[in-house]
Design a protein around this motif. Sequence first.
Motif, PDB file in Angstrom:
ATOM      1  N   ARG A  58       0.830  -1.207   0.000  1.00 39.73           N
ATOM      2  CA  ARG A  58       0.000   0.000   0.000  1.00 39.73           C
ATOM      3  C   ARG A  58       0.871   1.267   0.000  1.00 39.73           C
ATOM      4  O   ARG A  58       0.636   2.196  -0.778  1.00 39.73           O
ATOM      5  CB  ARG A  58      -0.927   0.013   1.218  1.00 39.73           C
ATOM      6  N   VAL A  59       1.888   1.272   0.844  1.00 39.00           N
ATOM      7  CA  VAL A  59       2.742   2.462   0.934  1.00 39.00           C
ATOM      8  C   VAL A  59       3.501   2.688  -0.369  1.00 39.00           C
ATOM      9  O   VAL A  59       3.646   3.828  -0.831  1.00 39.00           O
ATOM     10  CB  VAL A  59       3.720   2.345   2.128  1.00 39.00           C
ATOM     11  N   SER A  60       3.973   1.605  -0.996  1.00 36.39           N
ATOM     12  CA  SER A  60       4.691   1.760  -2.268  1.00 36.39           C
ATOM     13  C   SER A  60       3.765   2.319  -3.344  1.00 36.39           C
ATOM     14  O   SER A  60       4.188   3.097  -4.207  1.00 36.39           O
ATOM     15  CB  SER A  60       5.285   0.419  -2.716  1.00 36.39           C
ATOM     16  N   GLN A  61       2.488   1.928  -3.280  1.00 32.35           N
ATOM     17  CA  GLN A  61       1.519   2.463  -4.236  1.00 32.35           C
ATOM     18  C   GLN A  61       1.274   3.948  -3.972  1.00 32.35           C
ATOM     19  O   GLN A  61       1.224   4.749  -4.905  1.00 32.35           O
ATOM     20  CB  GLN A  61       0.210   1.678  -4.142  1.00 32.35           C
ATOM     21  N   PHE A  62       1.130   4.308  -2.700  1.00 32.31           N
ATOM     22  CA  PHE A  62       0.931   5.721  -2.367  1.00 32.31           C
ATOM     23  C   PHE A  62       2.094   6.563  -2.895  1.00 32.31           C
ATOM     24  O   PHE A  62       1.897   7.654  -3.434  1.00 32.31           O
ATOM     25  CB  PHE A  62       0.845   5.915  -0.848  1.00 32.31           C
ATOM     26  N   ALA A  63       3.308   6.021  -2.730  1.00 30.87           N
ATOM     27  CA  ALA A  63       4.510   6.775  -3.119  1.00 30.87           C
ATOM     28  C   ALA A  63       4.611   6.940  -4.634  1.00 30.87           C
ATOM     29  O   ALA A  63       5.174   7.926  -5.122  1.00 30.87           O
ATOM     30  CB  ALA A  63       5.755   6.068  -2.588  1.00 30.87           C
ATOM     31  N   SER A  64       4.056   5.983  -5.387  1.00 33.22           N
ATOM     32  CA  SER A  64       4.206   6.015  -6.844  1.00 33.22           C
ATOM     33  C   SER A  64       3.135   6.846  -7.543  1.00 33.22           C
ATOM     34  O   SER A  64       3.269   7.146  -8.723  1.00 33.22           O
ATOM     35  CB  SER A  64       4.175   4.582  -7.394  1.00 33.22           C
ATOM     36  N   ILE A  65       2.074   7.213  -6.812  1.00 31.63           N
ATOM     37  CA  ILE A  65       0.966   7.956  -7.422  1.00 31.63           C
ATOM     38  C   ILE A  65       1.215   9.461  -7.309  1.00 31.63           C
ATOM     39  O   ILE A  65       1.479   9.985  -6.224  1.00 31.63           O
ATOM     40  CB  ILE A  65      -0.370   7.613  -6.730  1.00 31.63           C
ATOM     41  N   ASP A  66       1.126  10.144  -8.434  1.00 32.20           N
ATOM     42  CA  ASP A  66       1.207  11.610  -8.425  1.00 32.20           C
ATOM     43  C   ASP A  66      -0.214  12.142  -8.225  1.00 32.20           C
ATOM     44  O   ASP A  66      -0.882  12.572  -9.163  1.00 32.20           O
ATOM     45  CB  ASP A  66       1.818  12.106  -9.740  1.00 32.20           C
ATOM     46  N   SER A  67      -0.668  12.099  -6.987  1.00 28.79           N
ATOM     47  CA  SER A  67      -2.063  12.401  -6.695  1.00 28.79           C
ATOM     48  C   SER A  67      -2.328  13.900  -6.671  1.00 28.79           C
ATOM     49  O   SER A  67      -1.525  14.686  -6.162  1.00 28.79           O
ATOM     50  CB  SER A  67      -2.440  11.795  -5.334  1.00 28.79           C
ATOM     51  N   LYS A  68      -3.478  14.255  -7.222  1.00 29.67           N
ATOM     52  CA  LYS A  68      -3.937  15.652  -7.189  1.00 29.67           C
ATOM     53  C   LYS A  68      -5.132  15.790  -6.235  1.00 29.67           C
ATOM     54  O   LYS A  68      -5.867  16.773  -6.284  1.00 29.67           O
ATOM     55  CB  LYS A  68      -4.344  16.116  -8.586  1.00 29.67           C
ATOM     56  N   ALA A  69      -5.292  14.810  -5.371  1.00 28.15           N
ATOM     57  CA  ALA A  69      -6.437  14.795  -4.459  1.00 28.15           C
ATOM     58  C   ALA A  69      -6.418  16.000  -3.534  1.00 28.15           C
ATOM     59  O   ALA A  69      -5.368  16.442  -3.068  1.00 28.15           O
ATOM     60  CB  ALA A  69      -6.426  13.512  -3.632  1.00 28.15           C
ATOM     61  N   LYS A  70      -7.602  16.521  -3.261  1.00 27.68           N
ATOM     62  CA  LYS A  70      -7.749  17.653  -2.351  1.00 27.68           C
ATOM     63  C   LYS A  70      -8.087  17.189  -0.934  1.00 27.68           C
ATOM     64  O   LYS A  70      -7.886  17.916   0.030  1.00 27.68           O
ATOM     65  CB  LYS A  70      -8.853  18.590  -2.846  1.00 27.68           C
ATOM     66  N   LEU A  71      -8.637  15.969  -0.831  1.00 29.73           N
ATOM     67  CA  LEU A  71      -9.021  15.436   0.472  1.00 29.73           C
ATOM     68  C   LEU A  71      -8.421  14.043   0.625  1.00 29.73           C
ATOM     69  O   LEU A  71      -8.516  13.223  -0.291  1.00 29.73           O
ATOM     70  CB  LEU A  71     -10.546  15.379   0.591  1.00 29.73           C
ATOM     71  N   VAL A  72      -7.805  13.774   1.762  1.00 33.80           N
ATOM     72  CA  VAL A  72      -7.222  12.460   2.016  1.00 33.80           C
ATOM     73  C   VAL A  72      -7.842  11.856   3.269  1.00 33.80           C
ATOM     74  O   VAL A  72      -8.018  12.545   4.280  1.00 33.80           O
ATOM     75  CB  VAL A  72      -5.678  12.535   2.141  1.00 33.80           C
ATOM     76  N   MET A  73      -8.197  10.587   3.167  1.00 32.02           N
ATOM     77  CA  MET A  73      -8.707   9.825   4.307  1.00 32.02           C
ATOM     78  C   MET A  73      -7.564   8.949   4.802  1.00 32.02           C
ATOM     79  O   MET A  73      -7.057   8.096   4.065  1.00 32.02           O
ATOM     80  CB  MET A  73      -9.899   8.977   3.895  1.00 32.02           C
ATOM     81  N   LEU A  74      -7.162   9.125   6.037  1.00 32.42           N
ATOM     82  CA  LEU A  74      -5.957   8.493   6.566  1.00 32.42           C
ATOM     83  C   LEU A  74      -6.299   7.619   7.767  1.00 32.42           C
ATOM     84  O   LEU A  74      -6.964   8.074   8.702  1.00 32.42           O
ATOM     85  CB  LEU A  74      -4.964   9.592   6.982  1.00 32.42           C
ATOM     86  N   GLY A  75      -5.852   6.350   7.750  1.00 28.70           N
ATOM     87  CA  GLY A  75      -6.146   5.513   8.907  1.00 28.70           C
ATOM     88  C   GLY A  75      -5.969   4.029   8.657  1.00 28.70           C
ATOM     89  O   GLY A  75      -5.122   3.606   7.869  1.00 28.70           O
ATOM     90  N   ASP A  76      -6.818   3.233   9.308  1.00 27.93           N
ATOM     91  CA  ASP A  76      -6.703   1.780   9.277  1.00 27.93           C
ATOM     92  C   ASP A  76      -7.782   1.173   8.371  1.00 27.93           C
ATOM     93  O   ASP A  76      -8.207   1.796   7.404  1.00 27.93           O
ATOM     94  CB  ASP A  76      -6.778   1.216  10.707  1.00 27.93           C
ATOM     95  N   SER A  77      -8.232  -0.054   8.694  1.00 32.01           N
ATOM     96  CA  SER A  77      -9.217  -0.730   7.848  1.00 32.01           C
ATOM     97  C   SER A  77     -10.541   0.015   7.786  1.00 32.01           C
ATOM     98  O   SER A  77     -11.274  -0.073   6.792  1.00 32.01           O
ATOM     99  CB  SER A  77      -9.458  -2.154   8.348  1.00 32.01           C
ATOM    100  N   ARG A  78     -10.886   0.728   8.836  1.00 35.93           N
ATOM    101  CA  ARG A  78     -12.143   1.473   8.825  1.00 35.93           C
ATOM    102  C   ARG A  78     -12.126   2.569   7.767  1.00 35.93           C
ATOM    103  O   ARG A  78     -13.175   2.985   7.274  1.00 35.93           O
ATOM    104  CB  ARG A  78     -12.406   2.059  10.211  1.00 35.93           C
ATOM    105  N   ILE A  79     -10.938   3.031   7.422  1.00 39.76           N
ATOM    106  CA  ILE A  79     -10.787   3.970   6.318  1.00 39.76           C
ATOM    107  C   ILE A  79     -10.646   3.216   5.006  1.00 39.76           C
ATOM    108  O   ILE A  79     -11.315   3.527   4.013  1.00 39.76           O
ATOM    109  CB  ILE A  79      -9.569   4.888   6.545  1.00 39.76           C
ATOM    110  N   GLN A  80      -9.783   2.214   4.975  1.00 39.64           N
ATOM    111  CA  GLN A  80      -9.513   1.494   3.735  1.00 39.64           C
ATOM    112  C   GLN A  80     -10.777   0.925   3.111  1.00 39.64           C
ATOM    113  O   GLN A  80     -10.932   0.915   1.885  1.00 39.64           O
ATOM    114  CB  GLN A  80      -8.513   0.359   3.968  1.00 39.64           C
ATOM    115  N   GLU A  81     -11.703   0.442   3.922  1.00 39.31           N
ATOM    116  CA  GLU A  81     -12.895  -0.231   3.408  1.00 39.31           C
ATOM    117  C   GLU A  81     -14.008   0.724   2.973  1.00 39.31           C
ATOM    118  O   GLU A  81     -15.021   0.289   2.450  1.00 39.31           O
ATOM    119  CB  GLU A  81     -13.427  -1.210   4.458  1.00 39.31           C
ATOM    120  N   GLY A  82     -13.823   2.005   3.175  1.00 40.00           N
ATOM    121  CA  GLY A  82     -14.863   2.971   2.814  1.00 40.00           C
ATOM    122  C   GLY A  82     -14.766   3.430   1.366  1.00 40.00           C
ATOM    123  O   GLY A  82     -13.675   3.711   0.875  1.00 40.00           O
ATOM    124  N   GLU A  83     -15.905   3.500   0.682  1.00 41.02           N
ATOM    125  CA  GLU A  83     -15.974   4.048  -0.681  1.00 41.02           C
ATOM    126  C   GLU A  83     -16.236   5.549  -0.557  1.00 41.02           C
ATOM    127  O   GLU A  83     -17.339   6.044  -0.771  1.00 41.02           O
ATOM    128  CB  GLU A  83     -17.083   3.354  -1.480  1.00 41.02           C
TER     129      GLU A  83
END
Length: 245
Positions: A58-83
């Motif tokens: 997951r971290v390697s994917q985060f590092a490789s993405i040139d994200s233009k996101a304005k909002l980030v959801m940060l946390g554990d499975s309760r965050i990961q599983e949310g659409e």
Amino acid sequence: MLSRHQRAKRFNSVLRYALCLALGFGLTVGVQRLATHAGRKGKQLGAPPLDKLLYERRVSQFASIDSKAKLVMLGDSRIQEGEWAELLGVNEIANRGINGDTTSGVLRRLRESVPTAVEVCIIQIGVNDLLQRNPIDDVLRNYRSILSELRFGHPNLTVIVTATIATSGERPGLNHQIAELNSRLERLTHELEVAWIDPNQQLAPRGILDRRLTNDGTHLSGDAYKIFANVLQPQIKALSNRTSK
């Protein structure tokens, strides 16, 4: 023919070897028993082991993405599983949740997890720390470091800390710890002038996660995510109105 001295010497050598074998066997059995006990204890607590390979992927994917996101959801499975894009109606949103993660794990991956263009960061973390019996003092120390690093690295970033969501009634001791963590965490956010939202008021009004909102006592159902998103919406809408002016 061996002399008496030689026979005695050989006997002592055999005896020492036998003792070493016995001690080694006893130590091995003891370690195995401790490991088994720890494993059983972990299962009783429901502590999800931190999947290091998943974490690294997951971290390697985060590092490789040139994200233009304005909002980030940060946390554990309760965050990961949310659409979150659909739940919050926000297109430019990054999901930076990792199943089984802890505050120390979030702290280690902040640089990879929070895009440079981000304007709002919402955090939900802490339950795995308590499941793994990490002291609340350590959790708060990690939280302080997370918030300080976010402020230093992103001066214009709005951070919203959400209270650690309670679990169902099967773990009353854990919920007591969650309540203590949230009480102290709320004080920390006030001290650091960080926004605070408590979804437990709707998800767990009596300090216990509604059993209809979870299928395992910890993770959230679809209805729970709708409630969680509705709790976040007013804050996000207010921030959106403020930045659009």
